[in-house]
Design a protein around this motif. Structure first.
Motif, PDB file in Angstrom:
ATOM      1  N   TYR A  19       0.843  -1.193   0.000  1.00 56.41           N
ATOM      2  CA  TYR A  19       0.000   0.000   0.000  1.00 56.41           C
ATOM      3  C   TYR A  19       0.877   1.240   0.000  1.00 56.41           C
ATOM      4  O   TYR A  19       2.084   1.182   0.233  1.00 56.41           O
ATOM      5  N   THR A  20       0.243   2.387  -0.232  1.00 56.22           N
ATOM      6  CA  THR A  20       0.964   3.652  -0.176  1.00 56.22           C
ATOM      7  C   THR A  20       0.104   4.715   0.489  1.00 56.22           C
ATOM      8  O   THR A  20      -1.078   4.491   0.774  1.00 56.22           O
ATOM      9  N   HIS A  21       0.715   5.875   0.731  1.00 52.97           N
ATOM     10  CA  HIS A  21       0.067   6.958   1.475  1.00 52.97           C
ATOM     11  C   HIS A  21      -0.611   7.956   0.536  1.00 52.97           C
ATOM     12  O   HIS A  21      -0.099   8.257  -0.546  1.00 52.97           O
ATOM     13  N   CYS A  22      -1.736   8.518   0.995  1.00 51.99           N
ATOM     14  CA  CYS A  22      -2.409   9.613   0.297  1.00 51.99           C
ATOM     15  C   CYS A  22      -2.860  10.658   1.322  1.00 51.99           C
ATOM     16  O   CYS A  22      -3.352  10.301   2.398  1.00 51.99           O
ATOM     17  N   VAL A  23      -2.689  11.917   0.998  1.00 56.86           N
ATOM     18  CA  VAL A  23      -3.242  13.005   1.800  1.00 56.86           C
ATOM     19  C   VAL A  23      -4.151  13.830   0.895  1.00 56.86           C
ATOM     20  O   VAL A  23      -3.961  13.866  -0.320  1.00 56.86           O
ATOM     21  N   PHE A  24      -5.141  14.491   1.488  1.00 58.53           N
ATOM     22  CA  PHE A  24      -6.098  15.206   0.637  1.00 58.53           C
ATOM     23  C   PHE A  24      -6.651  16.433   1.338  1.00 58.53           C
ATOM     24  O   PHE A  24      -6.659  16.531   2.565  1.00 58.53           O
ATOM     25  N   ASP A  25      -7.114  17.362   0.514  1.00 56.21           N
ATOM     26  CA  ASP A  25      -7.877  18.526   0.980  1.00 56.21           C
ATOM     27  C   ASP A  25      -9.133  18.590   0.130  1.00 56.21           C
ATOM     28  O   ASP A  25      -9.088  18.966  -1.043  1.00 56.21           O
ATOM     29  N   ALA A  26     -10.249  18.175   0.713  1.00 56.56           N
ATOM     30  CA  ALA A  26     -11.501  18.095  -0.038  1.00 56.56           C
ATOM     31  C   ALA A  26     -12.095  19.466  -0.324  1.00 56.56           C
ATOM     32  O   ALA A  26     -12.899  19.611  -1.248  1.00 56.56           O
ATOM     33  N   SER A  27     -11.719  20.493   0.452  1.00 54.78           N
ATOM     34  CA  SER A  27     -12.268  21.828   0.205  1.00 54.78           C
ATOM     35  C   SER A  27     -11.741  22.405  -1.100  1.00 54.78           C
ATOM     36  O   SER A  27     -12.393  23.248  -1.723  1.00 54.78           O
ATOM     37  N   ILE A  28     -10.574  21.959  -1.527  1.00 53.39           N
ATOM     38  CA  ILE A  28     -10.006  22.383  -2.807  1.00 53.39           C
ATOM     39  C   ILE A  28     -10.141  21.279  -3.839  1.00 53.39           C
ATOM     40  O   ILE A  28     -10.439  21.523  -5.001  1.00 53.39           O
ATOM     41  N   GLY A  29      -9.937  20.042  -3.396  1.00 56.38           N
ATOM     42  CA  GLY A  29     -10.041  18.919  -4.316  1.00 56.38           C
ATOM     43  C   GLY A  29      -8.696  18.461  -4.833  1.00 56.38           C
ATOM     44  O   GLY A  29      -8.561  18.144  -6.014  1.00 56.38           O
ATOM     45  N   PHE A  30      -7.666  18.438  -3.970  1.00 57.32           N
ATOM     46  CA  PHE A  30      -6.407  17.881  -4.422  1.00 57.32           C
ATOM     47  C   PHE A  30      -5.991  16.726  -3.522  1.00 57.32           C
ATOM     48  O   PHE A  30      -6.383  16.637  -2.356  1.00 57.32           O
ATOM     49  N   ILE A  31      -5.212  15.813  -4.104  1.00 56.06           N
ATOM     50  CA  ILE A  31      -4.731  14.631  -3.403  1.00 56.06           C
ATOM     51  C   ILE A  31      -3.236  14.485  -3.667  1.00 56.06           C
ATOM     52  O   ILE A  31      -2.788  14.593  -4.814  1.00 56.06           O
ATOM     53  N   GLY A  32      -2.470  14.236  -2.613  1.00 55.83           N
ATOM     54  CA  GLY A  32      -1.069  13.891  -2.759  1.00 55.83           C
ATOM     55  C   GLY A  32      -0.923  12.390  -2.654  1.00 55.83           C
ATOM     56  O   GLY A  32      -1.402  11.777  -1.694  1.00 55.83           O
ATOM     57  N   ILE A  33      -0.291  11.769  -3.646  1.00 55.16           N
ATOM     58  CA  ILE A  33      -0.132  10.315  -3.674  1.00 55.16           C
ATOM     59  C   ILE A  33       1.354   9.978  -3.603  1.00 55.16           C
ATOM     60  O   ILE A  33       2.148  10.478  -4.397  1.00 55.16           O
ATOM     61  N   ALA A  34       1.727   9.122  -2.653  1.00 54.81           N
ATOM     62  CA  ALA A  34       3.125   8.718  -2.496  1.00 54.81           C
ATOM     63  C   ALA A  34       3.471   7.603  -3.476  1.00 54.81           C
ATOM     64  O   ALA A  34       2.685   6.669  -3.679  1.00 54.81           O
ATOM     65  N   LYS A  35       4.646   7.708  -4.056  1.00 51.89           N
ATOM     66  CA  LYS A  35       5.104   6.712  -5.020  1.00 51.89           C
ATOM     67  C   LYS A  35       5.327   5.367  -4.342  1.00 51.89           C
ATOM     68  O   LYS A  35       5.832   5.296  -3.223  1.00 51.89           O
ATOM     69  N   LYS A  36       4.940   4.291  -5.031  1.00 49.78           N
ATOM     70  CA  LYS A  36       5.157   2.931  -4.531  1.00 49.78           C
ATOM     71  C   LYS A  36       5.316   2.012  -5.733  1.00 49.78           C
ATOM     72  O   LYS A  36       4.342   1.669  -6.402  1.00 49.78           O
ATOM     73  N   SER A  37       6.541   1.607  -6.013  1.00 50.63           N
ATOM     74  CA  SER A  37       6.807   0.828  -7.225  1.00 50.63           C
ATOM     75  C   SER A  37       6.152  -0.549  -7.177  1.00 50.63           C
ATOM     76  O   SER A  37       5.875  -1.142  -8.227  1.00 50.63           O
ATOM     77  N   ASN A  38       5.884  -1.079  -5.961  1.00 44.97           N
ATOM     78  CA  ASN A  38       5.202  -2.370  -5.856  1.00 44.97           C
ATOM     79  C   ASN A  38       3.752  -2.297  -6.325  1.00 44.97           C
ATOM     80  O   ASN A  38       3.147  -3.326  -6.648  1.00 44.97           O
ATOM     81  N   LEU A  39       3.199  -1.099  -6.352  1.00 46.98           N
ATOM     82  CA  LEU A  39       1.826  -0.924  -6.808  1.00 46.98           C
ATOM     83  C   LEU A  39       1.764  -0.531  -8.279  1.00 46.98           C
ATOM     84  O   LEU A  39       0.917  -1.005  -9.025  1.00 46.98           O
ATOM     85  N   SER A  40       2.655   0.372  -8.678  1.00 46.39           N
ATOM     86  CA  SER A  40       2.682   0.855 -10.062  1.00 46.39           C
ATOM     87  C   SER A  40       4.029   1.532 -10.306  1.00 46.39           C
ATOM     88  O   SER A  40       4.635   2.075  -9.377  1.00 46.39           O
ATOM     89  N   GLN A  41       4.501   1.504 -11.531  1.00 42.46           N
ATOM     90  CA  GLN A  41       5.765   2.154 -11.866  1.00 42.46           C
ATOM     91  C   GLN A  41       5.668   3.668 -11.742  1.00 42.46           C
ATOM     92  O   GLN A  41       6.675   4.340 -11.567  1.00 42.46           O
ATOM     93  N   THR A  42       4.465   4.220 -11.841  1.00 42.95           N
ATOM     94  CA  THR A  42       4.270   5.664 -11.737  1.00 42.95           C
ATOM     95  C   THR A  42       3.117   5.964 -10.795  1.00 42.95           C
ATOM     96  O   THR A  42       2.220   5.126 -10.599  1.00 42.95           O
ATOM     97  N   THR A  43       3.129   7.162 -10.227  1.00 42.04           N
ATOM     98  CA  THR A  43       1.993   7.565  -9.390  1.00 42.04           C
ATOM     99  C   THR A  43       0.743   7.775 -10.241  1.00 42.04           C
ATOM    100  O   THR A  43      -0.376   7.685  -9.717  1.00 42.04           O
ATOM    101  N   LYS A  44       0.911   8.043 -11.528  1.00 42.72           N
ATOM    102  CA  LYS A  44      -0.263   8.163 -12.405  1.00 42.72           C
ATOM    103  C   LYS A  44      -1.035   6.851 -12.438  1.00 42.72           C
ATOM    104  O   LYS A  44      -2.268   6.838 -12.498  1.00 42.72           O
ATOM    105  N   GLY A  45      -0.304   5.728 -12.413  1.00 44.74           N
ATOM    106  CA  GLY A  45      -0.966   4.429 -12.397  1.00 44.74           C
ATOM    107  C   GLY A  45      -1.777   4.229 -11.130  1.00 44.74           C
ATOM    108  O   GLY A  45      -2.896   3.708 -11.167  1.00 44.74           O
ATOM    109  N   ILE A  46      -1.236   4.660  -9.990  1.00 44.69           N
ATOM    110  CA  ILE A  46      -1.978   4.572  -8.729  1.00 44.69           C
ATOM    111  C   ILE A  46      -3.185   5.501  -8.766  1.00 44.69           C
ATOM    112  O   ILE A  46      -4.274   5.149  -8.298  1.00 44.69           O
ATOM    113  N   ALA A  47      -2.995   6.697  -9.340  1.00 45.25           N
ATOM    114  CA  ALA A  47      -4.105   7.649  -9.466  1.00 45.25           C
ATOM    115  C   ALA A  47      -5.241   7.062 -10.295  1.00 45.25           C
ATOM    116  O   ALA A  47      -6.425   7.287  -9.994  1.00 45.25           O
TER     117      ALA A  47
END
Length: 280
Positions: free
Chosen positions: A95-123
């Motif tokens: 698994y990997t970490h995500c932080v978010f601010d719903a009042s604006i609508g953005f999410i920070g996604i931490a890279k994790k190569s075991n899940l996907s080669q890119t964070t776009k893949g996790i997104a």
């Protein structure tokens, strides 16, 4: 020093043009909070079950969650009791970490190569999970999770150009709270009224207004859209096309001192720098 690398994404909950009374009451902030709190799970690929878990809310709009997948595989072992080599099924859940601010609508996604080669893949997987939640399905909402690129290089090229002959930007349906008045807001409303999913618009001129283009560019980047411009760098050079697209903004944090609230504050500063040209 081991680090955790976060990438910045924009999450959008796009409402259909024709909706029920309940549709009109559903706002993006509440939808994101409700979707994360539901902790959706789903078999997004054959044999790959993705999940949202470990949800923490810092207040009524900001928080943390983990996203990961569960797979079953076989490992070869020697069984002392029988004296035979055997295959044993085991379950893995990186698994990997995500932080978010719903009042604006953005999410920070931490890279994790075991899940996907890119964070776009996790997104992409996050987008699919959010699409499975009750509020999204009941309100016929379309979910998008798109990278927020750094517009500085593109803006520098526009500002320093001898002339700017054309400017093109993409747009999607209504959602962002901070879209600019010149471009993103009116065209998003137009797109929704026409039952469209995405579009782009181009303007042309002898030399376009840089201040307006800067405002539209910042809004375009902050809302996870793309832009291009036809510019002449100097009087003697031919016009070329430059583009605003690509990888999301990235920030690294010390893995041993990883604190989701600190990460979220840092990413908020990065977002505001993109949107309002504030200093880093």
């Amino acid at each position: 020093m081991q680090t955790v690398e976060y990438s910045l994404f924009r999450v959008k909950f796009i409402k259909p043009a024709q909706g029920s009374l309940f549709n009109q009451k559903a706002n993006p902030q509440d939808l994101l909070i409700a979707a994360v709190m539901q902790k959706p799970s789903g078999e997004l690929r054959a044999g790959y079950y993705w999940h949202i878990g470990n949800v923490q809310l810092f207040n009524n709009a900001r928080g943390y969650f983990a996203i990961g997948r569960t797979t079953t595989s076989s490992i070869e072992k020697f069984d002392e009791a029988s004296g035979n080599f055997i295959e044993e099924e085991t379950e893995e859940s990186p698994y990997t970490h995500c932080v978010f601010d719903a009042s604006i609508g953005f999410i920070g996604i931490a890279k994790k190569s075991n899940l996907s080669q890119t964070t776009k893949g996790i997104a992409n997987r996050l987008e699919e999970l959010l699409s499975l939640t009750d509020g999204v399905i009941e309100n016929s909402i379309s979910v998008e999770v798109r990278p927020i690129p750094d517009p500085d290089g593109f803006l520098k090229a526009i500002t320093e150009a001898y002339k700017v002959y054309s400017y093109t930007a993409t747009f999607r349906g209504p959602n962002p709270f901070d879209a600019d008045e010149h471009f993103q807001k009116p065209l998003a409303v137009y797109l929704s009224a026409a039952n469209g999913q995405k579009g782009k618009a181009t303007i042309n001129g002898d030399d376009l207004n840089r201040e307006v283009l800067t405002e539209v560019t910042r809004s375009t980047a902050a809302t996870g859209n793309e832009a291009a411009a036809r510019v002449q760098k100097s009087k003697k050079q031919k016009a070329i096309t430059i583009n605003l697209r690509g990888d999301p903004i990235k920030r690294r944090h010390d893995e041993n001192e990883h604190n989701p609230e600190i990460v979220l504050n840092d990413l908020m500063n990065q977002y505001m720098r993109v949107r309002r040209n504030e200093a880093d």
